[in-house]
Design an enzyme around this catalytic site. Structure first.
Site, PDB file in Angstrom:
ATOM      1  N   TRP A   1       3.671  -9.164  -1.376  1.00  0.00           N
ATOM      2  CA  TRP A   1       4.708  -8.411  -2.065  1.00  0.00           C
ATOM      3  C   TRP A   1       5.774  -9.278  -2.719  1.00  0.00           C
ATOM      4  CZ3 TRP A   1       8.793  -9.850   0.913  1.00  0.00           C
ATOM      5  CH2 TRP A   1       8.579 -10.034   2.293  1.00  0.00           C
TER       6      TRP A   1
ATOM      7  N   GLU B   1       5.432  -7.615  13.958  1.00  0.00           N
ATOM      8  CA  GLU B   1       4.701  -7.982  12.740  1.00  0.00           C
ATOM      9  C   GLU B   1       5.168  -9.334  12.231  1.00  0.00           C
ATOM     10  OE1 GLU B   1       4.586  -5.369   9.402  1.00  0.00           O
ATOM     11  OE2 GLU B   1       4.207  -3.570  10.599  1.00  0.00           O
TER      12      GLU B   1
ATOM     13  N   GLU C   1       8.901   1.114  10.664  1.00  0.00           N
ATOM     14  CA  GLU C   1       9.906   0.561   9.749  1.00  0.00           C
ATOM     15  C   GLU C   1      10.771   1.656   9.098  1.00  0.00           C
ATOM     16  OE1 GLU C   1       7.857  -1.971   6.991  1.00  0.00           O
ATOM     17  OE2 GLU C   1       7.640  -3.580   8.442  1.00  0.00           O
TER      18      GLU C   1
ATOM     19  N   PHE D   1      -4.122  -8.082  -0.502  1.00  0.00           N
ATOM     20  CA  PHE D   1      -4.004  -9.539  -0.469  1.00  0.00           C
ATOM     21  C   PHE D   1      -2.954 -10.028   0.524  1.00  0.00           C
ATOM     22  CE2 PHE D   1      -5.754  -8.379  -4.603  1.00  0.00           C
ATOM     23  CZ  PHE D   1      -6.948  -9.086  -4.542  1.00  0.00           C
TER      24      PHE D   1
ATOM     25  N   ARG E   1       4.087   5.404   0.714  1.00  0.00           N
ATOM     26  CA  ARG E   1       4.328   5.677   2.126  1.00  0.00           C
ATOM     27  C   ARG E   1       5.804   6.001   2.308  1.00  0.00           C
ATOM     28  NH1 ARG E   1       4.136  -0.177   5.354  1.00  0.00           N
ATOM     29  NH2 ARG E   1       5.830  -1.179   4.204  1.00  0.00           N
TER      30      ARG E   1
END
Length: 708
Positions: free
Chosen positions: A323, A315, A160, A365, A121
């Protein structure tokens, strides 16, 4: 168009305030039939708003110019029918494969000349006119279609900015950098002066010779690096502004983009002028002892970027991220506790990434409001419970937090510090966080102030490691002290001026009227002695003990001084503060009081901590990086001089006043008993009449009652 005064403060026909609760919602990851189930679960959880389409560009425009909005139509209509507001994203944070294939110049290039590709991304060159044209086109089409839709309460531009690509080194970026420099510097001679190109024969004869700071054989030019940091932040901002302008042609709905704490590459103070509400993504390490500090610091920063206006937490995670090397879960109660802590520090929305946990992809995850195990997950009851708590706090929306203590921060100084070759380690935001943590532990909410902030009215201002300092800011700090503020300044401050030129005649001399000191030399501890020296066999080297061959610097407090008496009150036995990383040789004016001296090696006897009265206030200087005890002592000394009185609370408990609400947050592992508390606990609906017990990792929110 003027900025709305109260962003999304009402979302019901009756004008009832709503403290928003929700998450990123990505229905493009799921079959159509799951929409009804999602909305039912959202209503059960008390969700009031979701962010939609953040990474949906490939679905919304699968081929160049072919737009498919039908599925998004269905999602927005279903959410609206359920009474759930939409934060609609422009979907431009992750371009589709076809864009990079058709226009490879939209892809970013690293410092080493490697062009990055599709498959992750943020694979964009911020300076690319093609990317800006295509992203603005998509934003325009979305705004044209949904700009007046009653469900859409906020626009969410990209996502972001700079998180993965903060700089691009391609030829397009180089040309844009040259244009930026031409605007900043009227002539090439001015650029040569600002960058000091007389050193190492780096002189330029024209702007056409200037490039991006690509890979070089040795140290790059610090001025070029600092300017490229400013330029890169401005280029990302230009991408945001292009989409914002496209939206404004069709919609009056507020517009934002999400920040990331004190992210170094992007000057959020400048960006904050262009968003209608400051929003933030924040992920403290769940099992860190400093997680509560982190949440408080970031929240205070976000509130301060908007000059005290409430912000949105856009968020966070309900439990674990995916991560980190070790992705620890939040302990029971921490998700709720930290969410309420954000509200206490000024948040008017608590949002998560994401609503439903992905089953494929890079963030499979990463925990979510609805986990892989669905309603059977142990986090689900807490998700639902937090929705009820936030609904009970609707009247807090729009209210502000008052702070007597301020922390000075400057992105431009950070650009200079990161670019400087020496004189010591660049610690990024470590000093800011450490000093904020000291104020947090003492019980103070903190405003973060900036060079353009109004410094009047603060009782204490802390200036940690402001490497580059302007004359105007130095004057503003001195004026604040004359008016009654206690100013604490720490090394290394005022080493450069705001143009990046080293200060001659003594570092920090621009603050000499305030502090009465000049820094003659820096002394940096060299770190631990080398392990390869073995005293059993290295009979010469083992007898050489250079000054500063440890990570710490000894400090000896002047007996009977105000600092000595303050340390006696902190703990028994009296703490002995230590310094590290930095030590400086100071020249003092006659009226400067020495509070402590260095005690180690060649530095023995040199002033380490000083104080000078200045008008109705005063200036304290720390010529080293102090440990927690040293920071606490200086803050308490300033507190006494400023006549501040922090709350006395049990260990582990934080108290924050916001409007007419008092948030009592027990971050500790044991129940805490508080006396003298009176008011209605809005989370339980019960009255508190003097005694309150807070279980571990829990909160109470007391509201003043007129008849109390």
């Amino acid at each position: 168009m003027t900025r709305p005064h109260s962003i999304l403060s009402t979302s019901t026909p009756g004008g009832v305030p709503v403290l928003h609760y929700g998450a990123d919602y990505n229905p493009e990851q799921w079959p159509d039939e799951i929409l009804a189930e999602d909305i039912a679960l959202m209503r059960e959880a008390g969700v009031t708003m979701v962010s939609v389409a953040i990474f949906a560009w490939a679905e919304l425009e699968p081929r160049d110019g072919e737009f498919t909005f039908e599925r998004l139509d269905t999602v927005i209509e279903a959410l609206h029918e359920a009474g759930i507001a939409v934060d609609l994203a422009t979907a431009t944070a992750s371009p589709p494969a076809w864009l990079g294939l058709a226009y490879p110049e939209t892809l970013p290039v690293t410092r080493e000349g490697v062009r990055l590709g599709h498959g992750s991304r943020q694979h964009i060159c911020p300076s690319s006119p093609v990317f800006r044209r295509y992203s603005a086109r998509l934003a325009s089409r979305l705004a044209e279609r949904y700009g007046t839709h009653p469900a859409v309460r906020l626009w969410h531009v990209s996502n972001e900015y700079g998180n993965h690509v903060a700089r691009c080194y391609c030829e397009t970026s180089a040309a844009a950098f040259r244009d930026w420099l031409r605007e900043r510097y009227a002539t090439i001679e001015e650029l040569n002066e600002a960058w000091g190109t007389a050193f190492w024969s780096q002189r330029y004869d024209s702007f056409d010779e200037v490039g991006v700071p690509a890979a070089t054989p040795s140290f790059p030019n610090p001025g070029q690096e600092a300017d490229f940091s400013r330029f890169s932040s401005d280029e990302l901002l230009a991408c945001y502004l292009a989409e914002k302008e496209a939206i404004r042609e069709h919609s009056n709905v507020p517009i934002t983009t999400n920040f990331m704490a004190d992210f170094p590459p992007v000057n959020y103070r400048e960006w904050a002028r262009h968003v209608d509400v400051v929003t933030d993504d924040s992920y403290p390490e769940p099992v860190s002892q400093l997680a509560a500090r982190e949440a408080a610091y970031v929240s205070d920063l976000m509130r301060s970027l908007g000059d005290g206006r409430p912000f949105y937490l856009m968020e966070q995670t309900t439990s674990a991220v995916q991560w980190r090397e070790r992705n620890s879960r939040k302990r029971p109660g921490v998700f709720t506790l930290q969410s309420l802590q954000r509200v206490a520090h000024g948040a008017d929305a608590i949002m998560q990434f994401q609503w439903r946990q992905s089953v494929r992809g890079a963030e499979t995850f990463h925990s979510a409001m609805v986990s892989h195990s669905g309603r059977e997950s142990t986090i689900w009851p807490e998700v639902v419970g937090l929705g009820h708590d936030l609904a009970a706090l609707s009247d807090v929306v729009g209210s502000r937090v008052h702070a007597d203590v301020a922390l000075l921060m400057d992105w431009d100084s950070r650009f200079h510090r990161a670019s400087a070759i020496g004189p010591g380690p660049d610690r990024g935001d470590a000093a800011l966080r450490a000093w904020h943590g000291t104020a947090f532990e003492r019980g103070y909410p903190v405003d973060v102030v900036f060079p353009d902030s109004d410094l009047r009215g603060y009782r204490v201002i802390i200036v940690p490691e402001l490497f580059a300092l302007s004359a105007d800011l130095a004057a503003a700090l001195t004026d604040a002290a004359h008016a009654g503020t206690q100013v604490i300044v720490t090394a290394p401050t005022g080493v450069l001026d705001d143009t990046g030129r080293a200060i001659e005649g003594g570092y920090a001399s621009m603050l000499s009227d305030l502090l009465g000191i000049r820094v003659l030399e820096h002394r940096l501890p060299a770190g631990a002695r080398p392990r390869e020296v073995d005293p059993r066999v290295d009979t010469i080297s083992a007898h050489i003990h250079p000054a500063g061959a440890t990570d710490e610097v000894g400090i000896e407090v002047v007996p009977g001084s105000a600092l000595d008496r303050t340390l006696e009150r902190i703990a028994h036995p009296k703490p002995a503060p230590r310094g590290s990383l930095w030590a400086e040789e100071l020249a003092l004016e006659d009226d400067v009081e020495v509070l402590a001296t260095f005690s180690d090696d060649d530095l023995a006897g040199w002033p380490a901590l000083t104080y000078r009265p200045c008008g109705a206030g005063g200036g304290t200087y720390a010529a080293t990086d102090l440990d927690a005890a040293g920071r606490a002592a200086l803050l308490r000394l300033a507190e006494a001089r400023a006549r501040l009185c922090p709350p006395e609370l049990p260990g582990g408990v934080e108290s924050v006043r916001r409007g007419e609400f008092t948030f009592l947050l027990n971050h500790g592992e044991r129940a805490a008993e508080l006396s003298g508390q009176v008011g209605l606990n809005v989370l339980t609906g019960t009255r508190v009449t003097g005694h309150l017990v807070l279980p571990p990792r829990s909160a109470a929110v007391l509201r003043e009652e007129e008849d109390a």
